[in-house]
Design a protein around this motif. Structure first.
Motif, mmCIF file in Angstrom:
data_model
loop_
_atom_site.group_PDB
_atom_site.id
_atom_site.type_symbol
_atom_site.label_atom_id
_atom_site.label_comp_id
_atom_site.label_asym_id
_atom_site.label_seq_id
_atom_site.Cartn_x
_atom_site.Cartn_y
_atom_site.Cartn_z
ATOM 1 N N ASP A 1 0.841 -1.194 0.000
ATOM 2 C CA ASP A 1 0.000 0.000 0.000
ATOM 3 C C ASP A 1 0.881 1.249 0.000
ATOM 4 N N PRO A 2 0.741 2.132 -1.003
ATOM 5 C CA PRO A 2 1.558 3.354 -1.047
ATOM 6 C C PRO A 2 1.325 4.285 0.137
ATOM 7 N N ALA A 3 0.233 4.098 0.859
ATOM 8 C CA ALA A 3 -0.062 4.956 2.008
ATOM 9 C C ALA A 3 0.749 4.578 3.241
ATOM 10 N N LEU A 4 1.493 3.467 3.180
ATOM 11 C CA LEU A 4 2.311 3.062 4.317
ATOM 12 C C LEU A 4 3.327 4.145 4.672
ATOM 13 N N PRO A 5 3.540 4.421 5.963
ATOM 14 C CA PRO A 5 4.612 5.341 6.349
ATOM 15 C C PRO A 5 5.949 4.865 5.793
ATOM 16 N N ARG A 6 6.734 5.772 5.260
ATOM 17 C CA ARG A 6 8.061 5.529 4.700
ATOM 18 C C ARG A 6 8.026 4.826 3.342
ATOM 19 N N HIS A 7 6.839 4.547 2.807
ATOM 20 C CA HIS A 7 6.765 3.896 1.491
ATOM 21 C C HIS A 7 7.431 4.774 0.436
ATOM 22 N N THR A 8 7.137 6.065 0.452
ATOM 23 C CA THR A 8 7.688 6.976 -0.552
ATOM 24 C C THR A 8 9.195 7.111 -0.395
ATOM 25 N N ALA A 9 9.680 7.136 0.837
ATOM 26 C CA ALA A 9 11.118 7.234 1.071
ATOM 27 C C ALA A 9 11.843 6.000 0.544
ATOM 28 N N VAL A 10 11.263 4.835 0.762
ATOM 29 C CA VAL A 10 11.855 3.600 0.246
ATOM 30 C C VAL A 10 11.857 3.616 -1.283
ATOM 31 N N ALA A 11 10.765 4.063 -1.873
ATOM 32 C CA ALA A 11 10.701 4.155 -3.335
ATOM 33 C C ALA A 11 11.780 5.093 -3.865
ATOM 34 N N ALA B 1 11.638 14.509 -1.793
ATOM 35 C CA ALA B 1 10.981 15.746 -1.364
ATOM 36 C C ALA B 1 9.560 15.468 -0.875
ATOM 37 N N GLU B 2 8.854 14.584 -1.579
ATOM 38 C CA GLU B 2 7.497 14.213 -1.159
ATOM 39 C C GLU B 2 7.516 13.501 0.185
ATOM 40 N N ALA B 3 8.475 12.609 0.355
ATOM 41 C CA ALA B 3 8.587 11.879 1.619
ATOM 42 C C ALA B 3 8.938 12.821 2.768
ATOM 43 N N ALA B 4 9.746 13.826 2.489
ATOM 44 C CA ALA B 4 10.124 14.785 3.533
ATOM 45 C C ALA B 4 8.904 15.536 4.050
ATOM 46 N N ARG B 5 7.999 15.867 3.161
ATOM 47 C CA ARG B 5 6.795 16.605 3.581
ATOM 48 C C ARG B 5 5.902 15.759 4.488
ATOM 49 N N ALA B 6 5.993 14.446 4.364
ATOM 50 C CA ALA B 6 5.149 13.562 5.172
ATOM 51 C C ALA B 6 5.899 12.937 6.349
ATOM 52 N N ALA B 7 7.148 13.354 6.582
ATOM 53 C CA ALA B 7 7.974 12.738 7.622
ATOM 54 C C ALA B 7 7.359 12.934 9.002
ATOM 55 N N ALA B 8 7.552 11.937 9.873
ATOM 56 C CA ALA B 8 6.939 11.965 11.205
ATOM 57 C C ALA B 8 7.793 12.691 12.234
ATOM 58 N N SER B 9 9.063 12.967 11.906
ATOM 59 C CA SER B 9 9.933 13.652 12.852
ATOM 60 C C SER B 9 10.802 14.663 12.118
ATOM 61 N N VAL B 10 11.296 15.635 12.866
ATOM 62 C CA VAL B 10 12.147 16.667 12.269
ATOM 63 C C VAL B 10 13.450 16.082 11.736
ATOM 64 N N ASP C 1 14.481 16.388 7.833
ATOM 65 C CA ASP C 1 15.710 17.061 7.406
ATOM 66 C C ASP C 1 16.597 16.137 6.586
ATOM 67 N N HIS C 2 16.676 14.874 6.991
ATOM 68 C CA HIS C 2 17.491 13.908 6.247
ATOM 69 C C HIS C 2 16.959 13.731 4.835
ATOM 70 N N LEU C 3 15.655 13.551 4.693
ATOM 71 C CA LEU C 3 15.061 13.358 3.365
ATOM 72 C C LEU C 3 15.195 14.609 2.511
ATOM 73 N N THR C 4 15.085 15.762 3.130
ATOM 74 C CA THR C 4 15.259 17.022 2.397
ATOM 75 C C THR C 4 16.690 17.132 1.868
ATOM 76 N N ARG C 5 17.664 16.738 2.684
ATOM 77 C CA ARG C 5 19.062 16.769 2.233
ATOM 78 C C ARG C 5 19.291 15.800 1.079
ATOM 79 N N GLN C 6 18.618 14.638 1.138
ATOM 80 C CA GLN C 6 18.761 13.680 0.039
ATOM 81 C C GLN C 6 18.228 14.258 -1.269
#
Length: 381
Positions: free
Chosen positions: A325-335, A353-362, A366-371
């Motif tokens: 399910d694409p709605a799973l937390p971290r699914h977009t980051a893994v993709a 960038a999409e995963a960063a907007r949905a991240a559960a912690s700061v 920040d890590h996903l934004t840097r990626q």
């Protein structure tokens, strides 16, 4: 005033009052009143026996409240007639309180919330943030849970599986939250392992130790998140790793596999690799297969997709990811990660960038934004 000492003693004192006959909700109220009294008295006259002082004061607060409530006169007579435990009685009230909070009459979510509040010492706001619900909603849940276990005695056992999940959640909260409870979770799990000789308790303890061993390397300057593959493995605590692996091997020899043992086996394989490149991803996939078989967990399936991508290539990982399910937390980051490894940096950057907007912690955001920024810089260059 030693706040750490008060945090440690609070669940023990609640447990002592419950063993004497107080209902859970009244015991917690009485202990909070005693803590207020301690904050007033202790700076000028610190007691020789802090726990004894708190138990005595809280018990008096409880009896005062009982006497003030005429509808509870009969109960007051009963609890006053019960003998208090002797000073040398070897009772771990904190561990007993875990079982009370994991009583079968509670839902797992309520049991976890109540334990984090009463035993872990977290505020209602912190628990609400962990559950991503409004503070008022969590306050109502905890209040209902306290009423549910009112009158329950320690002789009535709690749900063992819930106790293990509560311990692990407390460990994770201490590991990554703003209240450090990891050491306390490990201490209680050690005690539970000694008492029960249960393979799953041993598996949970091994898992905690293996994760705790990596703690110094998990964050960089300013608290930035350091992914496992980029961690300085020289910072890992080899003593904890050795202990965790030994405990796990003994548990697995009992041939009663459970989910915590499977998770610990995966953690042990990561710990065994001297470098990220030496990680035995094929075995890790096999252990994730066991974990999925045991739990059916979507999160386990998601992590398995990452492992498949490492063992069999990114396209195999993306194929495994497509089944989830694409709605799973971290699914977009893994993709994003798998598409980057598959040679599509543009798509990976958008997904990061999409995963960063949905991240559960700061730190995760920040890590996903840097990626995403790293890949965008490469694309512009």
């Amino acid at each position: 005033m030693d706040e750490t000492l008060l945090r440690t003693l609070t669940p023990e004192v609640i447990g002592a009052l419950v063993r004497r006959g107080a209902d859970f909700a009244s015991a917690e109220d009485a202990v909070q009143d005693a803590l207020v009294e301690a904050l007033r008295v202790w700076p000028d006259a610190p007691p020789r026996d802090p726990k004894g002082w708190l138990v005595t004061t809280a018990w008096r607060k409880f009896l005062d409240a009982a006497r003030a409530d005429t509808s509870r006169v009969r109960r007051e007579v009963r609890v006053e007639s019960e003998p208090a435990p002797g000073p040398g009685e070897p009772v771990d009230d904190t561990l007993q309180l875990y079982f009370l909070c994991a009583h079968p009459s509670l839902t797992p979510a309520s049991a976890v919330a109540l334990t984090l509040r009463a035993v872990g010492g977290l505020t209602t706001r912190q628990i609400a943030q962990a559950y991503l619900v409004p503070e008022a909603t969590m306050a109502q849940r905890i209040s209902r849970a306290k009423k549910t276990v009112s009158g329950v005695r320690f002789a009535e056992p709690g749900d063992f599986a819930t106790v293990l999940r509560v311990l692990y959640l407390v460990f994770n909260e201490g590991y990554g939250g703003d209240v450090d409870l990891a050491a306390e979770a490990i201490r209680l799990t050690r005690q539970l392992a000694v008492r029960t000789h249960d393979a799953e308790v041993a598996g949970l303890l091994a898992l905690m130790l293996l994760h705790h061993a990596r703690r110094p390397a998990r964050t960089g300057p300013g608290g930035s998140l350091v992914p496992l593959a980029e961690q300085d493995r020289g910072l890992w605590d080899t003593r904890l790793i050795t202990e965790g692996v030994d405990i796990l091997q003994t548990a697995l020899a009992g041939d009663r596999l459970g989910e915590f043992q499977a998770q610990a086996a995966i953690a042990a394989l990561h710990a065994d690799a001297q470098t990220a490149e030496e990680t035995d991803w094929v075995q890790i996939v096999e252990w994730y297969d066991e974990l999925v078989r045991l739990t059916g967990s979507p999160v386990a399936r998601l992590n398995r997709a990452v492992a498949v991508g490492e063992a069999d290539g990114p396209r195999a990982g993306l194929a495994a990811l497509a089944e989830l399910d694409p709605a799973l937390p971290r699914h977009t980051a893994v993709a994003a990660y798998l598409h980057e490894r598959d040679g599509d940096p543009a798509l990976a950057a958008r997904l990061y960038a999409e995963a960063a907007r949905a991240a559960a912690s700061v730190p995760e955001r920040d890590h996903l934004t840097r990626q995403a920024a790293r890949l965008n810089a490469l694309l512009r260059g």
